[in-house]
Design a protein around this motif. Structure first.
Motif, PDB file in Angstrom:
ATOM      1  N   PHE A   1      -0.244   7.279  -5.176  1.00 55.63           N
ATOM      2  CA  PHE A   1      -1.131   6.120  -5.057  1.00 55.63           C
ATOM      3  C   PHE A   1      -2.263   6.208  -6.072  1.00 55.63           C
ATOM      4  O   PHE A   1      -2.650   5.202  -6.683  1.00 55.63           O
ATOM      5  CB  PHE A   1      -1.709   6.031  -3.643  1.00 55.63           C
ATOM      6  CG  PHE A   1      -0.762   5.530  -2.589  1.00 55.63           C
ATOM      7  CD1 PHE A   1       0.478   5.018  -2.917  1.00 55.63           C
ATOM      8  CD2 PHE A   1      -1.126   5.577  -1.242  1.00 55.63           C
ATOM      9  CE1 PHE A   1       1.342   4.548  -1.934  1.00 55.63           C
ATOM     10  CE2 PHE A   1      -0.277   5.112  -0.258  1.00 55.63           C
ATOM     11  CZ  PHE A   1       0.962   4.599  -0.601  1.00 55.63           C
ATOM     12  N   ARG A   2      -2.816   7.404  -6.252  1.00 58.90           N
ATOM     13  CA  ARG A   2      -3.910   7.564  -7.220  1.00 58.90           C
ATOM     14  C   ARG A   2      -3.443   7.255  -8.643  1.00 58.90           C
ATOM     15  O   ARG A   2      -4.161   6.611  -9.426  1.00 58.90           O
ATOM     16  CB  ARG A   2      -4.481   8.988  -7.155  1.00 58.90           C
ATOM     17  CG  ARG A   2      -5.450   9.201  -5.997  1.00 58.90           C
ATOM     18  CD  ARG A   2      -6.215  10.501  -6.141  1.00 58.90           C
ATOM     19  NE  ARG A   2      -5.374  11.668  -5.905  1.00 58.90           N
ATOM     20  CZ  ARG A   2      -5.179  12.225  -4.708  1.00 58.90           C
ATOM     21  NH1 ARG A   2      -5.756  11.721  -3.632  1.00 58.90           N
ATOM     22  NH2 ARG A   2      -4.406  13.280  -4.579  1.00 58.90           N
ATOM     23  N   LEU A   3      -2.223   7.685  -8.979  1.00 53.47           N
ATOM     24  CA  LEU A   3      -1.689   7.410 -10.308  1.00 53.47           C
ATOM     25  C   LEU A   3      -1.535   5.905 -10.536  1.00 53.47           C
ATOM     26  O   LEU A   3      -1.882   5.383 -11.601  1.00 53.47           O
ATOM     27  CB  LEU A   3      -0.332   8.101 -10.473  1.00 53.47           C
ATOM     28  CG  LEU A   3      -0.350   9.624 -10.541  1.00 53.47           C
ATOM     29  CD1 LEU A   3       1.068  10.173 -10.477  1.00 53.47           C
ATOM     30  CD2 LEU A   3      -1.049  10.102 -11.810  1.00 53.47           C
ATOM     31  N   LEU A   4      -1.033   5.209  -9.532  1.00 54.02           N
ATOM     32  CA  LEU A   4      -0.810   3.771  -9.674  1.00 54.02           C
ATOM     33  C   LEU A   4      -2.117   2.988  -9.609  1.00 54.02           C
ATOM     34  O   LEU A   4      -2.216   1.898 -10.177  1.00 54.02           O
ATOM     35  CB  LEU A   4       0.169   3.280  -8.602  1.00 54.02           C
ATOM     36  CG  LEU A   4       1.581   3.856  -8.731  1.00 54.02           C
ATOM     37  CD1 LEU A   4       2.469   3.363  -7.605  1.00 54.02           C
ATOM     38  CD2 LEU A   4       2.200   3.502 -10.081  1.00 54.02           C
ATOM     39  N   THR A   5      -3.113   3.548  -8.936  1.00 53.52           N
ATOM     40  CA  THR A   5      -4.438   2.931  -8.958  1.00 53.52           C
ATOM     41  C   THR A   5      -5.028   3.030 -10.363  1.00 53.52           C
ATOM     42  O   THR A   5      -5.637   2.079 -10.862  1.00 53.52           O
ATOM     43  CB  THR A   5      -5.366   3.608  -7.938  1.00 53.52           C
ATOM     44  OG1 THR A   5      -4.811   3.435  -6.625  1.00 53.52           O
ATOM     45  CG2 THR A   5      -6.762   2.997  -7.961  1.00 53.52           C
TER      46      THR A   5
ATOM     47  N   ASN B   1     -12.013   2.248   4.028  1.00 55.13           N
ATOM     48  CA  ASN B   1     -11.761   2.019   5.457  1.00 55.13           C
ATOM     49  C   ASN B   1     -10.649   1.003   5.730  1.00 55.13           C
ATOM     50  O   ASN B   1     -10.433   0.628   6.885  1.00 55.13           O
ATOM     51  CB  ASN B   1     -13.039   1.575   6.186  1.00 55.13           C
ATOM     52  CG  ASN B   1     -14.134   2.613   6.110  1.00 55.13           C
ATOM     53  OD1 ASN B   1     -13.871   3.809   6.145  1.00 55.13           O
ATOM     54  ND2 ASN B   1     -15.375   2.155   5.987  1.00 55.13           N
ATOM     55  N   ARG B   2      -9.951   0.559   4.701  1.00 62.22           N
ATOM     56  CA  ARG B   2      -8.858  -0.399   4.905  1.00 62.22           C
ATOM     57  C   ARG B   2      -7.522   0.133   4.415  1.00 62.22           C
ATOM     58  O   ARG B   2      -6.481  -0.188   4.975  1.00 62.22           O
ATOM     59  CB  ARG B   2      -9.161  -1.731   4.215  1.00 62.22           C
ATOM     60  CG  ARG B   2     -10.347  -2.481   4.801  1.00 62.22           C
ATOM     61  CD  ARG B   2     -10.382  -3.915   4.283  1.00 62.22           C
ATOM     62  NE  ARG B   2      -9.222  -4.659   4.743  1.00 62.22           N
ATOM     63  CZ  ARG B   2      -8.540  -5.524   3.974  1.00 62.22           C
ATOM     64  NH1 ARG B   2      -8.876  -5.704   2.709  1.00 62.22           N
ATOM     65  NH2 ARG B   2      -7.505  -6.179   4.469  1.00 62.22           N
ATOM     66  N   GLY B   3      -7.539   0.934   3.359  1.00 61.88           N
ATOM     67  CA  GLY B   3      -6.295   1.487   2.859  1.00 61.88           C
ATOM     68  C   GLY B   3      -6.024   1.124   1.418  1.00 61.88           C
ATOM     69  O   GLY B   3      -6.920   0.707   0.669  1.00 61.88           O
ATOM     70  N   VAL B   4      -4.758   1.252   1.032  1.00 56.45           N
ATOM     71  CA  VAL B   4      -4.320   1.006  -0.341  1.00 56.45           C
ATOM     72  C   VAL B   4      -3.505  -0.276  -0.372  1.00 56.45           C
ATOM     73  O   VAL B   4      -2.609  -0.478   0.455  1.00 56.45           O
ATOM     74  CB  VAL B   4      -3.488   2.192  -0.868  1.00 56.45           C
ATOM     75  CG1 VAL B   4      -2.916   1.889  -2.251  1.00 56.45           C
ATOM     76  CG2 VAL B   4      -4.332   3.464  -0.904  1.00 56.45           C
ATOM     77  N   PHE B   5      -3.807  -1.138  -1.354  1.00 59.85           N
ATOM     78  CA  PHE B   5      -3.164  -2.444  -1.458  1.00 59.85           C
ATOM     79  C   PHE B   5      -2.618  -2.656  -2.867  1.00 59.85           C
ATOM     80  O   PHE B   5      -3.175  -2.141  -3.843  1.00 59.85           O
ATOM     81  CB  PHE B   5      -4.166  -3.570  -1.151  1.00 59.85           C
ATOM     82  CG  PHE B   5      -4.672  -3.578   0.254  1.00 59.85           C
ATOM     83  CD1 PHE B   5      -4.141  -4.452   1.198  1.00 59.85           C
ATOM     84  CD2 PHE B   5      -5.676  -2.708   0.650  1.00 59.85           C
ATOM     85  CE1 PHE B   5      -4.618  -4.454   2.500  1.00 59.85           C
ATOM     86  CE2 PHE B   5      -6.152  -2.707   1.947  1.00 59.85           C
ATOM     87  CZ  PHE B   5      -5.616  -3.582   2.879  1.00 59.85           C
ATOM     88  N   VAL B   6      -1.543  -3.449  -2.966  1.00 57.42           N
ATOM     89  CA  VAL B   6      -1.067  -3.898  -4.268  1.00 57.42           C
ATOM     90  C   VAL B   6      -2.104  -4.871  -4.829  1.00 57.42           C
ATOM     91  O   VAL B   6      -2.560  -5.778  -4.138  1.00 57.42           O
ATOM     92  CB  VAL B   6       0.308  -4.586  -4.152  1.00 57.42           C
ATOM     93  CG1 VAL B   6       0.765  -5.082  -5.529  1.00 57.42           C
ATOM     94  CG2 VAL B   6       1.333  -3.623  -3.568  1.00 57.42           C
TER      95      VAL B   6
ATOM     96  N   VAL C   1       7.535   9.739  -7.423  1.00 59.77           N
ATOM     97  CA  VAL C   1       7.232   8.765  -6.374  1.00 59.77           C
ATOM     98  C   VAL C   1       6.535   7.553  -6.991  1.00 59.77           C
ATOM     99  O   VAL C   1       6.865   6.404  -6.678  1.00 59.77           O
ATOM    100  CB  VAL C   1       6.349   9.392  -5.276  1.00 59.77           C
ATOM    101  CG1 VAL C   1       5.900   8.332  -4.278  1.00 59.77           C
ATOM    102  CG2 VAL C   1       7.107  10.497  -4.554  1.00 59.77           C
ATOM    103  N   ALA C   2       5.583   7.811  -7.882  1.00 60.15           N
ATOM    104  CA  ALA C   2       4.875   6.715  -8.547  1.00 60.15           C
ATOM    105  C   ALA C   2       5.842   5.843  -9.337  1.00 60.15           C
ATOM    106  O   ALA C   2       5.716   4.614  -9.355  1.00 60.15           O
ATOM    107  CB  ALA C   2       3.781   7.260  -9.457  1.00 60.15           C
ATOM    108  N   ASP C   3       6.825   6.466  -9.981  1.00 62.00           N
ATOM    109  CA  ASP C   3       7.791   5.704 -10.759  1.00 62.00           C
ATOM    110  C   ASP C   3       8.622   4.789  -9.863  1.00 62.00           C
ATOM    111  O   ASP C   3       8.886   3.629 -10.207  1.00 62.00           O
ATOM    112  CB  ASP C   3       8.697   6.662 -11.534  1.00 62.00           C
ATOM    113  CG  ASP C   3       9.514   5.946 -12.597  1.00 62.00           C
ATOM    114  OD1 ASP C   3       8.929   5.155 -13.357  1.00 62.00           O
ATOM    115  OD2 ASP C   3      10.728   6.179 -12.667  1.00 62.00           O
ATOM    116  N   ILE C   4       9.020   5.295  -8.708  1.00 59.48           N
ATOM    117  CA  ILE C   4       9.773   4.478  -7.755  1.00 59.48           C
ATOM    118  C   ILE C   4       8.925   3.302  -7.278  1.00 59.48           C
ATOM    119  O   ILE C   4       9.375   2.148  -7.259  1.00 59.48           O
ATOM    120  CB  ILE C   4      10.235   5.327  -6.553  1.00 59.48           C
ATOM    121  CG1 ILE C   4      11.357   6.277  -6.979  1.00 59.48           C
ATOM    122  CG2 ILE C   4      10.694   4.448  -5.392  1.00 59.48           C
ATOM    123  CD1 ILE C   4      11.707   7.322  -5.940  1.00 59.48           C
TER     124      ILE C   4
END
Length: 234
Positions: free
Chosen positions: A62-66, A76-81, A23-26
């Protein structure tokens, strides 16, 4: 987030044994291609639904890409690029120079396996012909990925996939992609032709100069793109 349905086309890439790494690769590839521009909030529901993966799997991706500095988690906002700092862009180029020049230096004796590099050059020329400057940028990324792939090292390939995806975050903020990317079409061709001639040392010198010039230009353009007006009294 428009066009999320397109992400469902990537579901087949997951196979039967879906993993957070896949998933992280995609997502890494999609970020590099500009599908998710800097500052985009990534919806767990939309992306998880499109890929058909569990919330836990997606959160691990998401953790891997972070960890790779492509995403940021805001409480409290989420995950962002991620939106890069100017210093990040300069550091990316330092890394690229170390790795890419070392790859060319270590190529051994010609002839070299340059089909992938030649295809990336032609991809850029074709994109420029139709004035698809985002496509030119993508072709340029492909050129450098193919260059690094000449080392035949899965670890180096993995490192540079992350580095080049991170660099692409800077490209997506630039207002005039033509002026940024068009000059490197000629320089990519020059490096290819030099390698085809078996002139490895000359190709390394061309590449080092190319990366130094590119760093200077992109840092300048990016700094202007992201600078904020100074607050009164600041």
């Amino acid at each position: 987030m428009g066009g999320i349905g397109e992400l469902a086309d990537d579901r087949a890439l997951l196979g039967r044994t879906s993993t957070a790494e896949r998933v992280a690769d995609i997502l890494r590839t999609r970020i590099a291609e500009g599908f998710f521009p800097p500052g985009t909030r990534l919806s767990e529901d939309s992306i998880g639904g499109a890929l058909g993966v569990s919330r836990n799997t997606l959160r691990e991706a998401f953790r891997l890409l972070t960890h790779e500095r492509l995403l940021v988690h805001e409480l409290n906002r989420g995950v962002f690029v991620r939106v890069l700092a100017v210093e990040d862009v300069a550091d990316i180029y330092r890394t690229r120079r170390l790795v890419e020049c070392a790859v060319v230096r270590g190529l051994g004796q010609p002839p070299f396996a340059l089909d992938g590099l030649a295809a990336a050059v032609e991809e850029g020329v074709e994109a420029a012909r139709t004035e698809d400057w985002k496509g030119v940028s993508t072709a340029n990324i492909h050129f450098h990925r193919e260059l690094v792939a000449l080392a035949g090292s899965a670890r180096t390939d993995e490192l540079m996939r992350g580095v080049l995806a991170e660099l692409r975050l800077a490209f997506h903020t630039v207002d005039d992609p033509r002026s940024l990317h068009e000059p490197y079409l000629v320089r990519n061709r020059e490096i290819l032709d030099t390698l085809l001639a078996g002139e490895r040392a000359t190709a390394e010198r061309l590449l080092a100069r190319y990366l130094d010039d590119s760093r200077t230009r992109i840092v300048e353009v990016y700094a202007k793109a992201v600078e904020q007006p100074e607050a009164p009294g600041g």
